[in-house]
Enzyme design. Structure first.
Site, PDB file in Angstrom:
ATOM      1  N   ASP A 334      47.453  48.944  40.596  1.00 24.29           N
ATOM      2  CA  ASP A 334      47.280  47.575  41.105  1.00 24.29           C
ATOM      3  C   ASP A 334      45.950  47.519  41.812  1.00 24.29           C
ATOM      4  O   ASP A 334      45.432  48.550  42.247  1.00 24.29           O
ATOM      5  CB  ASP A 334      48.318  47.320  42.208  1.00 24.29           C
ATOM      6  CG  ASP A 334      49.665  46.998  41.641  1.00 24.29           C
ATOM      7  OD1 ASP A 334      49.717  46.605  40.479  1.00 24.29           O
ATOM      8  OD2 ASP A 334      50.650  47.135  42.388  1.00 24.29           O
ATOM      9  N   ASP A 639      54.703  47.224  43.156  1.00 23.70           N
ATOM     10  CA  ASP A 639      55.420  46.973  44.399  1.00 23.70           C
ATOM     11  C   ASP A 639      56.512  45.911  44.263  1.00 23.70           C
ATOM     12  O   ASP A 639      57.498  45.936  44.953  1.00 23.70           O
ATOM     13  CB  ASP A 639      54.447  46.598  45.533  1.00 23.70           C
ATOM     14  CG  ASP A 639      53.446  45.535  45.104  1.00 23.70           C
ATOM     15  OD1 ASP A 639      53.648  44.918  44.045  1.00 23.70           O
ATOM     16  OD2 ASP A 639      52.461  45.321  45.829  1.00 23.70           O
ATOM     17  N   ASP A 643      57.905  44.580  38.850  1.00 29.99           N
ATOM     18  CA  ASP A 643      57.226  45.795  38.401  1.00 29.99           C
ATOM     19  C   ASP A 643      58.220  46.886  37.997  1.00 29.99           C
ATOM     20  O   ASP A 643      57.850  47.868  37.359  1.00 29.99           O
ATOM     21  CB  ASP A 643      56.329  46.365  39.517  1.00 29.99           C
ATOM     22  CG  ASP A 643      55.136  45.466  39.789  1.00 29.99           C
ATOM     23  OD1 ASP A 643      54.716  44.772  38.855  1.00 29.99           O
ATOM     24  OD2 ASP A 643      54.643  45.455  40.925  1.00 29.99           O
TER      25      ASP A 643
HETATM   26  P1  ATP Z   1      47.534  42.890  42.264  1.00 24.03           P
HETATM   27  O1  ATP Z   1      48.374  42.758  41.053  1.00 24.03           O
HETATM   28  O2  ATP Z   1      46.358  43.741  42.068  1.00 24.03           O
HETATM   29  O3  ATP Z   1      48.285  43.258  43.498  1.00 24.03           O
HETATM   30  P2  ATP Z   1      47.314  40.148  43.088  1.00 24.03           P
HETATM   31  O4  ATP Z   1      47.917  40.368  44.418  1.00 24.03           O
HETATM   32  O5  ATP Z   1      46.098  39.291  43.047  1.00 24.03           O
HETATM   33  O6  ATP Z   1      46.870  41.456  42.406  1.00 24.03           O
HETATM   34  P3  ATP Z   1      49.440  38.395  42.425  1.00 24.03           P
HETATM   35  O7  ATP Z   1      50.069  38.595  43.754  1.00 24.03           O
HETATM   36  O8  ATP Z   1      50.278  38.329  41.225  1.00 24.03           O
HETATM   37  O9  ATP Z   1      48.403  39.524  42.136  1.00 24.03           O
HETATM   38  O10 ATP Z   1      48.564  37.053  42.531  1.00 24.03           O
HETATM   39  C1  ATP Z   1      48.058  36.398  41.401  1.00 24.03           C
HETATM   40  C2  ATP Z   1      47.231  35.224  41.847  1.00 24.03           C
HETATM   41  O11 ATP Z   1      48.053  34.230  42.465  1.00 24.03           O
HETATM   42  C3  ATP Z   1      46.177  35.554  42.890  1.00 24.03           C
HETATM   43  O12 ATP Z   1      44.979  35.936  42.317  1.00 24.03           O
HETATM   44  C4  ATP Z   1      46.012  34.260  43.642  1.00 24.03           C
HETATM   45  O13 ATP Z   1      45.104  33.399  42.994  1.00 24.03           O
HETATM   46  C5  ATP Z   1      47.392  33.641  43.573  1.00 24.03           C
HETATM   47  N1  ATP Z   1      48.126  33.935  44.797  1.00 24.03           N
HETATM   48  C6  ATP Z   1      48.347  35.125  45.376  1.00 24.03           C
HETATM   49  N2  ATP Z   1      49.075  35.010  46.493  1.00 24.03           N
HETATM   50  C7  ATP Z   1      49.379  33.701  46.615  1.00 24.03           C
HETATM   51  C8  ATP Z   1      50.132  32.936  47.558  1.00 24.03           C
HETATM   52  N3  ATP Z   1      50.762  33.511  48.577  1.00 24.03           N
HETATM   53  N4  ATP Z   1      50.211  31.616  47.361  1.00 24.03           N
HETATM   54  C9  ATP Z   1      49.606  31.032  46.327  1.00 24.03           C
HETATM   55  N5  ATP Z   1      48.882  31.694  45.413  1.00 24.03           N
HETATM   56  C10 ATP Z   1      48.762  33.003  45.545  1.00 24.03           C
END
Ligand code: ATP
Length: 906
Positions: A334, A639, A643
């Site tokens: 990730d 996490d 997943d």
């Molecule tokens: P990784 O998979 O590396 O942990 P990540 O945390 O960016 O990456 P996701 O949590 O799936 O992956 O988030 C995907 C996208 O959704 C983010 O890039 C962001 O644009 C949006 N996002 C993340 N957190 C929030 C939130 N709390 N509220 C609204 N949109 C969000």
């Protein structure tokens, strides 16, 4: 399965929330800590009869149930029949010693594994005295208010008070594999089955989606799962394949030993020896050949590996991971939190076609919103205020202050938006009062946005924040300086990409008015007709340790691949900063492109693409499978609850200890206590060390056993008496096998361990070069021992003296050979003899024991040895050193022949 018959008297599901709370004498603010303590004394800890530890007798019986021990037993019994009581005594003493040592080692290893498992045990989020806190689930009592979130394991039976799209997986109880929708309304049927009780969350089931809270109605054995605990199988511990393979290996050795013994027997018969002599010889051979220390040493080597990994914050849940890590060839990681710090700070805002900088780092609300270095007055742009307000109010997290430090409670992305709003002068409490919350659609990776419905006077407003391309797609208007016009999507996308190319994680904010009587929203209300207002771009710095760790992985022949939910441009920038790729615009595959590929196309792509962006959790499994189809041994981090399938499927599933959900942790083989990528590298190296050490033990034990056997066979062929009596043979085994092989399990890593390629997983423990080395050492040991034996026989000091000489030669041989067994190719002359103090001490102990065997009368009696003169030692010592010279010569040849395979054990 119907569980109605086991229902306790109160039908909690048929009561309303209010009735439930008053019956339990509780309220939404929770119990007071004192009351909770009082109730705990009454109800007892909230525990299920956990999977029982393996009882000691079982561990003990496992020690005895080994073919090697059987052989020794038979040899001991034969010695009794032959009247060789001294031999029988020594053999049985060794068997008992072996069983005792094995028992304690395995018992210790078991306990250590259980203690480690405790470290990754789930926690419960509880409200007591109106304050949220994390609690050991064992301390939950009826009346406690528990918060639930996707990925959590339900810690007790709860009557639900609040549910937001809450779904649970109850397969454990009902066998139903589809998630079950949960709600809060009472269910009239008092005889409703578990499957019908939609307003109860049952202990040990998991939350697959949404959020909620509930009041504890039953704990521990009173819960439904407590009632059927015996029927619920805990996740079983898979046996390490290495152990399984070595079990097989031990069986093969046992067969070989039996074969050799039969051969010796036949040779004796052919030569017309008396039957008693033949039996004695056969017993001596069998005893000499049995590497009885092997099984214990494997257990110890694995346990040492697990322990060393725990020291480095990698908690192994399944022993198999220790071995598999050594052959890991690709790590799919990730981004957020593993490769980056997950410490978000909004540094850019974009609204009304203007870009603003935000100063200050971290979660302290100190900083300002500036343009060209000058703080700007917010009143100038109402759309900038709306952008900040949506970030603040479409938010589930908090920032709290602890000892002068500000910390996020919840999602760091959301915490950063709160801090940005504070820097812009918005005050959380005032805003939340002015815009009371009516409904919420929590963030889900699959949908990439979060939405809330809030009231503002008579108005109803939907606030949405999420991945910009998604929000732009859902919007058809844009607000600038407070006025709304129609949206052109291309310029908005270009603006967002500009921010993302700086490596920023970008979120878009949008809103739309809702009907004045709206009290709830669903996804259909949100996914169209939004008004886009602005973007917030936040930095999430790479973890400094991740950069060298990625470089180390690459040096160790392990490819690092990033799989992220973030945008491709952000992912590319971060991947380049961390060194996963060398160019800033490296090839990237995003979730949409991925969805159009066939299995085979994706399998080809994964061979060259290292960045996967905007990946939905369910696509992760598919990527993992294609890597596996290429024959890669793959470690995957994760996490979230989504997943879990990828973690289960991967060769090594790695869950995050801090941010990981219970479901992810349970699916994983290993947990990173510090969520840090560098820890995976450390664990990978430890995995290699474990396998190396096991090979080193084998490379030490097998050739020495072979040397003993060959010298017995050689003596028969030459028509000589036996070079050692059974008691002497087992003594040789005892002073070497009993201590030195165990010490070998503690060998430190070889210096070049991080520079060689991952081990081919199909490669067995004994490789061809190892077999050749085994034969070589076996022959040297035979020649040396028979040589000194014949020399001893010629000295006319008698057979006992010659045997003492032969036995001492063998002991010295093994004590010399142990030093060259420490590496298959690295010279013993450049290895620090003290770097493994256990090994050095074991050699000193073996030599001291041997001196006792030769000079201490009671042992002389048992072993039938005689004192050796100083001149004799001067002959034996140089002979023993020949093994070192021969092996070192072989190593040098190997090193010069293949510098690329340098340092590989096997
Ligand atoms: P990784 O998979 O590396 O942990 P990540 O945390 O960016 O990456 P996701 O949590 O799936 O992956 O988030 C995907 C996208 O959704 C983010 O890039 C962001 O644009 C949006 N996002 C993340 N957190 C929030 C939130 N709390 N509220 C609204 N949109 C969000």
């Amino acid at each position: 399965m119907t569980l109605t018959s086991q229902q306790p008297a109160v039908s909690w599901h048929s009561l309303t929330v209010g009735e439930t709370l008053s019956r339990l004498d509780s309220q939404p603010e929770g119990l007071s800590p004192e009351e909770a303590e009082r109730r705990l004394a009454q109800s007892g800890p909230n525990r299920l009869p956990s999977e029982e530890a393996t009882p000691p007798w079982q561990i003990a019986s496992r020690q005895v149930q080994s073919p090697l021990i059987y052989i020794l037993f038979i040899a001991g019994a034969l010695s009794v029949l032959l009247g060789d009581f001294a031999d029988a005594g020594v053999i049985f003493a060794v068997v008992i010693l072996d069983v005792i040592v094995g028992f304690f080692q395995e018992y210790k290893a078991e306990r250590a594994m259980r203690a480690l498992a405790q470290l990754s045990a789930p926690r419960a989020r509880v409200i007591r005295d109106a304050v949220e806190r994390d609690l050991d689930p064992a301390n939950l009592v009826p009346g406690d208010i528990v918060l639930l979130e996707a990925g959590f394991r339900v810690p007790a039976d709860l009557r639900l008070i609040r549910t937001i799209e809450l779904q649970t997986d109850e397969a454990l109880l009902t066998g139903e594999s589809l998630p079950v929708d949960k709600s809060t309304g009472p269910i009239v049927d008092p005889a409703a089955t578990v499957a019908d009780q939609a307003n109860i969350a049952f202990m040990a089931t998991t939350i697959t989606r949404g959020r909620g809270s509930g009041v504890v109605i039953r704990t521990g054995l009173q819960t439904v799962v407590g009632n059927v605990a015996s029927q619920v199988r805990a996740v079983g511990e898979t046996e390490a394949p290495l152990r399984a393979r070595l079990k097989h290996f031990t069986e093969v050795i046992a067969l070989v030993v039996v074969g050799i013994t039969v051969l010796v027997f036949a040779l004796g018969l052919l030569r017309g020896e008396p039957l008693v002599t033949i039996f004695r010889t056969a017993v001596a051979t069998a005893v000499a050949a049995v590497p009885e220390g092997l099984p214990v040493t494997i257990t110890v080597a694995l346990a040492v590996g697990v322990w060393r990994m725990a020291q480095q914050h990698a908690i192994v849940r399944k022993l198999a991971a220790v071995e598999t890590l050594g052959s890991c060839s690709t790590i799919c990681s990730d981004k957020t939190g593993t490769l980056t710090k997950n410490e978000m700070t909004v540094t850019r805002l974009f609204a009304s076609e203007q870009t603003y900088e935000v100063t200050g780092v971290g979660y302290a609300p100190t900083g300002a919103i500036c343009q060209g270095g000058q703080a700007v007055g917010l009143a100038a742009d109402p759309s900038l205020i709306t952008t900040l307000r949506i970030g603040l109010l479409c938010n589930d997290s908090q920032v709290f202050r602890e000892d002068d430090r500000y910390r996020p409670d919840g999602d760091p992305t959301e915490a950063a938006l709160i801090v940005a709003a504070q820097k812009g002068g918005l005050q959380g409490e005032i805003e939340r009062e002015a815009y009371p919350l009516l409904d919420e659609l929590p963030f889900e990776s699959d949908r990439q946005y979060m939405a809330v419905l809030r009231a503002h006077g008579a108005e109803r407003l939907i606030f949405v924040k999420g991945a910009p391309e998604r929000i732009i797609e859902m919007s058809d208007q844009v607000e600038r300086n407070g006025s709304v016009t129609s949206l052109s999507r291309q310029p908005a996308l270009a603006e967002f990409q500009r921010l993302a190319s700086e490596g920023l994680r970008v979120l878009a904010m949008a809103y739309r008015p809702a009907p004045a009587n709206a009290l709830e929203i669903d996804h259909r209300d949100v996914e169209r007709g939004l008004i886009l207002v602005g973007f917030a771009g936040m930095i999430d710095p790479p973890r400094p340790e991740a950069i060298p760790a990625v470089a180390n992985c690459q040096r160790a022949g392990v490819r690092v691949v990033m799989i992220t939910g973030d945008h491709p441009v952000t992912a590319q920038a971060i991947a380049a900063q961390i060194g996963i790729v060398s160019e800033p615009r490296a090839p990237t595959l995003d979730g949409r492109e991925l969805a159009r590929l066939s299995d085979d196309e994706l399998r080809d792509h994964v061979g060259r693409i290292s960045i996967y962006a905007r990946i939905m959790p369910r696509q992760k499994l598919w990527i993992v499978e294609q890597f596996m189809r290429r024959g890669e041994i793959i470690a995957v981090t994760g996490d979230g609850v989504n997943d879990a399938p990828a973690l289960k499927r991967a060769d090594i599933g790695v869950a995050m200890g801090i941010t990981g959900t219970d479901v992810a942790k349970e699916a994983a083989d290993m947990i990173l206590a510090d969520d840090n990528f560098a820890t995976i590298y450390a664990a990978l190296i430890e995995g290699r060390v474990v396998f190396d050490n096991i090979r080193k033990v084998v490379a030490f034990l097998i050739p020495t056993g072979l040397g003993l056997v060959l010298s017995v066979i050689g003596s028969i062929i030459l028509g000589l008496p036996l070079p050692y009596l059974p008691a002497q043979a087992i003594w040789i085994n005892l002073v070497t096998n009993g201590t030195q092989d165990l010490a070998m399990a503690f060998e430190p890593a070889e210096p070049n361990i991080g520079n060689r390629l991952p081990r081919d997983p199909r490669e067995g423990v004994l490789t061809n070069p190892m077999l050749w080395r085994t034969a070589l050492v076996g022959i040297v040991l035979m020649l040396g021992t028979l040589g000194t034996f014949i020399w001893g026989l010629s000295s006319e000091l008698g057979l006992d003296h010659a045997r003492t000489v032969a036995m001492t030669t063998m002991v010295l041989f093994q004590n010399v050979h142990i030093f060259s067994s420490r590496s298959f190719t690295r010279s013993a002359f450049v290895t620090n003899p003290f770097s493994n103090p256990f090994l050095f001490l074991s050699v000193v102990a073996a030599l001291a024991l041997q001196a006792l065997a030769v000079y201490w009368p009671p042992l002389q009696g048992v072993l039938r040895t005689v004192p050796l003169s100083y001149e004799t030692w001067l002959v034996i010592l140089p002979v023993a050193l020949t093994v070192l010279l021969v092996v070192e010569f072989d190593k040098a040849l190997r090193r010069s022949r293949s510098s690329s395979a340098s340092g590989r054990v096997g």
